[in-house]
Design a protein around this motif. Structure first.
Motif, PDB file in Angstrom:
ATOM      1  N   ALA A 261    -125.593 -20.647  36.941  1.00  0.00           N
ATOM      2  CA  ALA A 261    -125.539 -21.399  35.684  1.00  0.00           C
ATOM      3  C   ALA A 261    -125.390 -22.890  35.982  1.00  0.00           C
ATOM      4  O   ALA A 261    -126.052 -23.734  35.363  1.00  0.00           O
ATOM      5  CB  ALA A 261    -124.383 -20.898  34.823  1.00  0.00           C
TER       6      ALA A 261
ATOM      7  N   GLN B 140    -128.099 -25.890  35.351  1.00  0.00           N
ATOM      8  CA  GLN B 140    -127.710 -27.072  34.583  1.00  0.00           C
ATOM      9  C   GLN B 140    -128.084 -28.362  35.335  1.00  0.00           C
ATOM     10  O   GLN B 140    -128.518 -29.331  34.737  1.00  0.00           O
ATOM     11  CB  GLN B 140    -126.204 -27.044  34.343  1.00  0.00           C
ATOM     12  CG  GLN B 140    -125.873 -27.091  32.872  1.00  0.00           C
ATOM     13  CD  GLN B 140    -124.411 -26.832  32.607  1.00  0.00           C
ATOM     14  OE1 GLN B 140    -123.601 -26.700  33.531  1.00  0.00           O
ATOM     15  NE2 GLN B 140    -124.065 -26.754  31.354  1.00  0.00           N
TER      16      GLN B 140
ATOM     17  N   ASP C 279    -124.615  -6.810  34.825  1.00  0.00           N
ATOM     18  CA  ASP C 279    -123.183  -6.967  34.592  1.00  0.00           C
ATOM     19  C   ASP C 279    -122.804  -6.753  33.124  1.00  0.00           C
ATOM     20  O   ASP C 279    -121.645  -6.908  32.757  1.00  0.00           O
ATOM     21  CB  ASP C 279    -122.719  -8.353  35.050  1.00  0.00           C
ATOM     22  CG  ASP C 279    -122.733  -8.468  36.568  1.00  0.00           C
ATOM     23  OD1 ASP C 279    -122.934  -7.435  37.236  1.00  0.00           O
ATOM     24  OD2 ASP C 279    -122.531  -9.569  37.095  1.00  0.00           O
ATOM     25  N   GLY C 280    -123.782  -6.476  32.303  1.00  0.00           N
ATOM     26  CA  GLY C 280    -123.475  -6.136  30.904  1.00  0.00           C
ATOM     27  C   GLY C 280    -123.336  -7.325  29.981  1.00  0.00           C
ATOM     28  O   GLY C 280    -122.801  -7.191  28.885  1.00  0.00           O
ATOM     29  N   PHE C 281    -123.823  -8.495  30.384  1.00  0.00           N
ATOM     30  CA  PHE C 281    -123.820  -9.648  29.480  1.00  0.00           C
ATOM     31  C   PHE C 281    -125.138  -9.603  28.701  1.00  0.00           C
ATOM     32  O   PHE C 281    -126.105 -10.289  29.030  1.00  0.00           O
ATOM     33  CB  PHE C 281    -123.675 -10.956  30.261  1.00  0.00           C
ATOM     34  CG  PHE C 281    -122.352 -11.082  30.943  1.00  0.00           C
ATOM     35  CD1 PHE C 281    -121.214 -11.394  30.218  1.00  0.00           C
ATOM     36  CD2 PHE C 281    -122.230 -10.869  32.295  1.00  0.00           C
ATOM     37  CE1 PHE C 281    -119.975 -11.488  30.835  1.00  0.00           C
ATOM     38  CE2 PHE C 281    -121.000 -10.971  32.926  1.00  0.00           C
ATOM     39  CZ  PHE C 281    -119.865 -11.273  32.196  1.00  0.00           C
ATOM     40  N   LEU C 282    -125.153  -8.749  27.688  1.00  0.00           N
ATOM     41  CA  LEU C 282    -126.431  -8.331  27.123  1.00  0.00           C
ATOM     42  C   LEU C 282    -127.184  -9.428  26.379  1.00  0.00           C
ATOM     43  O   LEU C 282    -128.387  -9.602  26.575  1.00  0.00           O
ATOM     44  CB  LEU C 282    -126.205  -7.124  26.216  1.00  0.00           C
ATOM     45  CG  LEU C 282    -125.412  -5.979  26.874  1.00  0.00           C
ATOM     46  CD1 LEU C 282    -125.223  -4.829  25.903  1.00  0.00           C
ATOM     47  CD2 LEU C 282    -126.096  -5.507  28.143  1.00  0.00           C
TER      48      LEU C 282
ATOM     49  N   LEU D 194    -119.164  -5.316  32.573  1.00  0.00           N
ATOM     50  CA  LEU D 194    -118.309  -5.964  31.593  1.00  0.00           C
ATOM     51  C   LEU D 194    -118.879  -5.774  30.196  1.00  0.00           C
ATOM     52  O   LEU D 194    -120.090  -5.693  30.022  1.00  0.00           O
ATOM     53  CB  LEU D 194    -118.229  -7.455  31.906  1.00  0.00           C
ATOM     54  CG  LEU D 194    -117.533  -7.792  33.213  1.00  0.00           C
ATOM     55  CD1 LEU D 194    -117.768  -9.240  33.559  1.00  0.00           C
ATOM     56  CD2 LEU D 194    -116.044  -7.510  33.116  1.00  0.00           C
ATOM     57  N   PRO D 195    -118.010  -5.709  29.198  1.00  0.00           N
ATOM     58  CA  PRO D 195    -118.512  -5.559  27.840  1.00  0.00           C
ATOM     59  C   PRO D 195    -119.223  -6.817  27.363  1.00  0.00           C
ATOM     60  O   PRO D 195    -118.935  -7.903  27.833  1.00  0.00           O
ATOM     61  CB  PRO D 195    -117.254  -5.300  27.018  1.00  0.00           C
ATOM     62  CG  PRO D 195    -116.147  -5.854  27.833  1.00  0.00           C
ATOM     63  CD  PRO D 195    -116.565  -5.730  29.253  1.00  0.00           C
ATOM     64  N   GLU D 196    -120.116  -6.602  26.443  1.00  0.00           N
ATOM     65  CA  GLU D 196    -120.874  -7.728  25.895  1.00  0.00           C
ATOM     66  C   GLU D 196    -119.942  -8.711  25.206  1.00  0.00           C
ATOM     67  O   GLU D 196    -118.937  -8.335  24.613  1.00  0.00           O
ATOM     68  CB  GLU D 196    -121.883  -7.195  24.875  1.00  0.00           C
ATOM     69  CG  GLU D 196    -122.788  -8.285  24.330  1.00  0.00           C
ATOM     70  CD  GLU D 196    -123.650  -7.767  23.194  1.00  0.00           C
ATOM     71  OE1 GLU D 196    -124.435  -8.547  22.684  1.00  0.00           O
ATOM     72  OE2 GLU D 196    -123.520  -6.583  22.855  1.00  0.00           O
TER      73      GLU D 196
ATOM     74  N   SER E 284    -118.907 -13.149  28.134  1.00  0.00           N
ATOM     75  CA  SER E 284    -119.446 -14.270  28.907  1.00  0.00           C
ATOM     76  C   SER E 284    -119.235 -15.584  28.192  1.00  0.00           C
ATOM     77  O   SER E 284    -119.463 -15.710  27.008  1.00  0.00           O
ATOM     78  CB  SER E 284    -120.932 -14.081  29.130  1.00  0.00           C
ATOM     79  OG  SER E 284    -121.464 -15.243  29.680  1.00  0.00           O
TER      80      SER E 284
ATOM     81  N   GLU F  45    -120.452 -18.217  29.915  1.00  0.00           N
ATOM     82  CA  GLU F  45    -121.295 -19.090  30.714  1.00  0.00           C
ATOM     83  C   GLU F  45    -122.456 -19.635  29.907  1.00  0.00           C
ATOM     84  O   GLU F  45    -122.892 -19.054  28.941  1.00  0.00           O
ATOM     85  CB  GLU F  45    -121.813 -18.355  31.943  1.00  0.00           C
ATOM     86  CG  GLU F  45    -122.772 -17.260  31.627  1.00  0.00           C
ATOM     87  CD  GLU F  45    -122.887 -16.324  32.805  1.00  0.00           C
ATOM     88  OE1 GLU F  45    -122.638 -16.745  33.932  1.00  0.00           O
ATOM     89  OE2 GLU F  45    -123.213 -15.162  32.569  1.00  0.00           O
ATOM     90  N   SER F  46    -122.914 -20.759  30.384  1.00  0.00           N
ATOM     91  CA  SER F  46    -124.023 -21.420  29.717  1.00  0.00           C
ATOM     92  C   SER F  46    -125.315 -20.684  30.011  1.00  0.00           C
ATOM     93  O   SER F  46    -125.494 -20.122  31.072  1.00  0.00           O
ATOM     94  CB  SER F  46    -124.111 -22.836  30.260  1.00  0.00           C
ATOM     95  OG  SER F  46    -125.391 -23.336  30.089  1.00  0.00           O
TER      96      SER F  46
END
Lengths: 330, 91
Positions: free
Chosen positions: A154, A158, A177-180, B61-63, B66, B68-69
């Motif tokens: 990230a 940037q 990682d599930g950051f959907l 990890l669950p949605e 995050s 993060e950008s």
């Protein structure tokens, strides 16, 4: 015009002849892969070394894998100019080489930690130095430190904008990682920049499936399956989507394609076996379970469950075959 | 005049003879390090039976956690550099 040319000439000349003669000789020896000779040449006049001389000396030690000596020389350079990111970068790489080529586990670990520290310091001194990002990323990926890798990516994006290789990796990491939500956005952007990279489509369909967007996931899977007929990953990924939505016929087709691309793909054989089993073709499925087992799958538990299911249904004979495979596939 | 240009080019030529500098040193190191690294195989969809040695993704990890950008959209146009690649191991 003449004055300008003379000026340029003087600058070039001054630069070209600025290094002592023995350093020029050492540099030639280095260029001819005579690293020991280069070290000997430079060592004779070690007290007169210029920055360039130190660099040749350190690089020569690196070439003969004497990383402690390389680090010592780079340390001297760094002590003369402690804020210079270049020395921090080279020190980081030297620690990393030492880590990779050591056979002692503790040395490996300690040196890698020192390398990470040096690369971070490099980026503190010069946040625009891309090779330090790449080097750090490689370490985090190898160590499977996904959180660190995502944070670094990230920050790199940037700094430099969305470069293809970084977006591709971020898409994968966020999806797995599930950051959907972020995964969907990143993967779509990655596809825009790298439309020919199949992985992005697989991870996009995965993140859509995880968000219960089955229709959209199916479209992406069909598109990537058609677009990348020779990608085992794309075909397998499409098979996974159809397996999850219980369209076993389509799943069988895509897993079959994946096997056609790579007959040694364990995951494709497992997928094909699952799809066949669930579609009622348990006898055909057994062959793929067996092949997956031969390729290293260890799914004894699952096979025992399948064996039990078959016995409950009354197919004692096939159930026993599954049980027998379960015994060997552990 | 021609002599000045000739000597200048000669001096430049000698300077260009330089075989090792910071950039070259970093590149050499990268090549050595690339050969010695083994990255985990790309995988997805919580494979039914993941390759041995590949981390399990069941601890995903669950949605929404995050922070993060997703990187600035203003930089969309700067896209890929010459060394960016859109091919990969799974192609």
């Amino acid at each position: 015009m003449k004055a300008l040319l003379v000026g340029i000439f003087l600058l070039w000349s001054a630069h070209a002849f600025s290094n002592p003669r023995f350093e020029k000789l050492a540099e030639e020896q280095f260029a001819n892969a005579q690293y020991r000779e280069a070290i000997d040449t430079l060592s004779k006049d070690a007290e007169r070394l210029t920055e360039k001389g130190y660099l040749i000396l350190a690089a020569s030690y690196s070439e003969i894998q004497e990383y402690d000596n390389e680090l010592r020389i780079l340390g001297i350079l760094s002590s003369k100019d402690s804020g210079n990111y270049q020395w921090k970068m080279l020190i980081g790489q030297s620690h990393l080489k030492k880590s990779r080529f050591s056979k002692i586990e503790k040395v490996k670990k300690d040196e890698e930690t020192k390398a990470i520290q040096s690369f971070r310091e490099t980026l503190q001194s010069n946040p625009k130095f891309k090779p330090a990002y790449d080097q750090l990323l490689e370490i985090f990926l190898q160590r499977e430190e996904s959180h660190e890798a995502r944070t670094l990516l990230a920050s790199a994006i940037q700094q430099f904008g969305p470069r293809a290789q970084w977006l591709n990796k971020l898409c994968e990491l966020q999806a797995n990682d599930g950051f959907l939500g972020p995964a969907e956005t990143t993967c779509r952007r990655a596809i825009q920049i790298s439309p020919n990279f199949p992985d992005n489509y697989v991870f996009l369909s995965q993140s859509l499936m995880d968000q219960k967007e089955e229709g959209k996931a199916q479209k992406v899977a069909m598109y990537s399956g058609k677009r990348f007929p020779s990608s085992e990953f794309a075909q397998w990924g499409a098979g996974q989507v159809f397996l999850l939505i219980k369209n076993f016929e389509a799943a069988i087709k895509y897993f079959g394609n994946a096997i056609h691309v790579n007959s040694e793909s364990m995951r494709a054989h497992l997928g094909e076996a699952e799809a066949l089993f669930q579609s009622g073709e348990q006898s055909r499925a057994l062959g793929h379970f067996k092949k997956a087992c031969d390729l290293g799958a260890r799914n004894s538990e699952k096979l025992h469950v399948r064996a039990a299911e078959l016995r409950i249904k009354g197919d004692e004979d096939l159930g026993n075959k599954y049980r027998s495979l379960a015994e060997t596939c552990r | 005049m021609r002599v000045v240009v000739f000597i200048g080019l000669l001096a430049f030529g000698l300077n260009a003879f330089a075989k090792i500098d910071f950039v070259e040193y970093v590149k050499r190191n990268r090549n050595v390090l690339k050969k010695s690294v083994e990255l985990p195989k790309t995988t997805a969809f919580k494979e039914i039976n993941p390759y041995r040695g590949v981390a399990s993704m069941t601890d995903a990890l669950p949605e929404g956690e995050s922070k993060e950008s997703t990187s600035p959209s203003s930089s969309e146009n700067s896209a890929s550099s010459s060394e960016d690649s859109d091919s990969g191991p799974n192609k």
